[in-house]
Enzyme design. Structure first.
Site, PDB file in Angstrom:
ATOM      1  CG  HIS A 181      -2.034  -0.901   1.263  1.00  0.00           C
ATOM      2  ND1 HIS A 181      -2.300  -1.724   2.330  1.00  0.00           N
ATOM      3  CD2 HIS A 181      -3.010  -1.151   0.350  1.00  0.00           C
ATOM      4  CE1 HIS A 181      -3.372  -2.450   2.078  1.00  0.00           C
ATOM      5  NE2 HIS A 181      -3.821  -2.120   0.877  1.00  0.00           N
ATOM      6  CB  CYS A 275      -1.753  -0.871   8.841  1.00  0.00           C
ATOM      7  SG  CYS A 275      -0.705  -0.631   7.407  1.00  0.00           S
TER       8      CYS A 275
END
Length: 283
Positions: A181, A275
Site C-alpha cells: 500500500h 494500518c
C-alpha cells in the site's frame, strides 16, 4: 476504549492534525493464513504470537488514550485473520467516509462488519467504488488526495473517486509491484514534511512529492519494518516503531515528539500503526 457516539462527526482534512476519534480491532484472531504480501513471506513459519500481539496492541491503544484520542473498537471475528488492519476497510476524506472495496478474498468479509458498525452508530458512508480500493492507499493532504496505484487499488476506483470528489484533486502514484500500500512507503507527518521510501516510486511521481514536501528518506531496512507507517496524532506527536532508532532520531532532531511503541509482532503481517487505525475525526 470508549464508544463512538451515535451520529459521530466525520472529518479528516489531513494525516497529522489532532486525532480525536479512531476505530481499531484487537488482534485476537490474527494469523498468517495465506501469503498476501511480501512481509508475510518472512514470517509464514513462525506466524503470529497472539498473546504478544494483543499485549503490543494494548500498549499502543494506551498511548493513544493517554494523548486524548477516543479509541473505539469493532469486535474481532475468529474467521477474519487480517482484521486488525482497520485502515484498509475504509477511509475518511474531509467529511466523507468511504467503505473500501477489498481486493483479497480473505479480507472481503471485514467490510460487512464495518458496515454493520457504521449503521449501528448511524454514521453516514459511501461505498461501491469499482474493482478495488483500500484505505492504505489513500493519503489526505488538504485539497489533494494521494492514492497509490497498487495491486490493491485500481485505476478505475481512483477515477471514480475523483468523480465523487470534484472539488479535490485526486493524484495517483504508481507503486512498485511488491509494495502493498501507499502508506507502507509514504506518509505525511506535518504540513510540509513527509516520510518516503524513494525506490517504491517512478521518477516522475517522486518529483511530484519532492516538489510538495520536505522529504525524510526511509532506508530499505526501515521500510521492511514499516518505518513510514507511523501514526501522527497531532501537536507534532508521532507513534513510531521503537526499533527504528535512526528514523526516530531524525524525527526528534526535526522537532517531532516520538512516542516509541514495540509493534514487532503485528508488523509480521505487513502493517503497523497507521494500518491499525481508521481515523473518523481529526481536529
Amino acid at each position: 476504549m470508549n464508544g463512538v457516539a451515535v451520529g459521530q462527526e466525520i472529518q479528516c482534512k489531513s494525516e497529522y492534525t489532532r486525532l480525536k476519534n479512531v476505530l481499531v480491532v484487537k488482534p485476537s484472531y490474527m494469523r498468517i493464513t495465506e501469503i498476501i504480501n511480501e512481509t508475510q513471506k518472512h514470517y509464514e513459519n513462525s506466524n503470529i504470537n497472539i498473546p504478544l500481539a494483543l499485549e503490543q496492541h494494548e500498549a499502543f491503544v494506551k498511548v493513544l488514550d493517554e494523548n486524548g484520542v477516543t479509541v473505539s473498537e469493532i469486535q474481532a471475528d475468529a474467521t477474519l485473520p487480517e482484521q486488525v488492519f482497520t485502515r484498509d476497510i475504509g477511509f475518511t476524506i474531509h467529511d466523507e467516509l468511504f467503505v473500501a472495496t477489498m481486493n483479497e478474498q480473505v479480507r472481503q468479509s471485514e467490510v460487512n462488519h464495518f458496515i454493520t458498525y457504521l449503521e449501528e452508530h448511524e454514521i453516514a458512508y459511501q461505498q461501491g467504488l469499482p474493482r478495488s480500493i483500500e484505505g492504505g492507499d489513500v493519503v489526505v493532504d488538504g485539497s489533494t488526495v494521494w492514492v497509490g496505484k497498487s495491486g490493491r487499488t485500481s485505476q478505475e476506483a481512483i477515477q471514480e473517486l475523483q468523480m465523487r470528489l470534484p472539488s479535490y484533486k485526486v493524484e495517483g502514484l504508481s507503486l512498485r509491484k511488491d509494495i502493498l500500500h501507499l502508506d507502507c512507503v509514504f506518509n505525511i507527518i506535518s504540513e510540509k514534511v513527509a516520510l518516503v521510501y524513494p525506490p517504491a516510486f517512478t521518477k516522475n511521481d517522486l518529483k511530484k512529492l519532492e516538489s510538495r514536501f520536505q522529504l525524510i528518506y526511509v532506508s530499505e531496512e526501515e521500510q521492511f519494518y514499516m518505518g513510514p507507517n507511523v501514526l501522527s496524532i497531532g501537536d507534532g506527536k508521532i507513534v513510531s516503531l521503537s526499533q527504528n532508532n535512526r528514523l526516530n532520531r531524525i524525527l526528534t532532531a526535526q522537532g517531532f515528539t516520538v512516542l516509541p511503541v514495540d509493534f514487532s509482532e503485528i508488523i509480521k503481517s505487513g502493517g503497523s500503526f497507521r494500518c491499525c487505525t481508521l481515523p473518523l475525526e481529526r481536529g
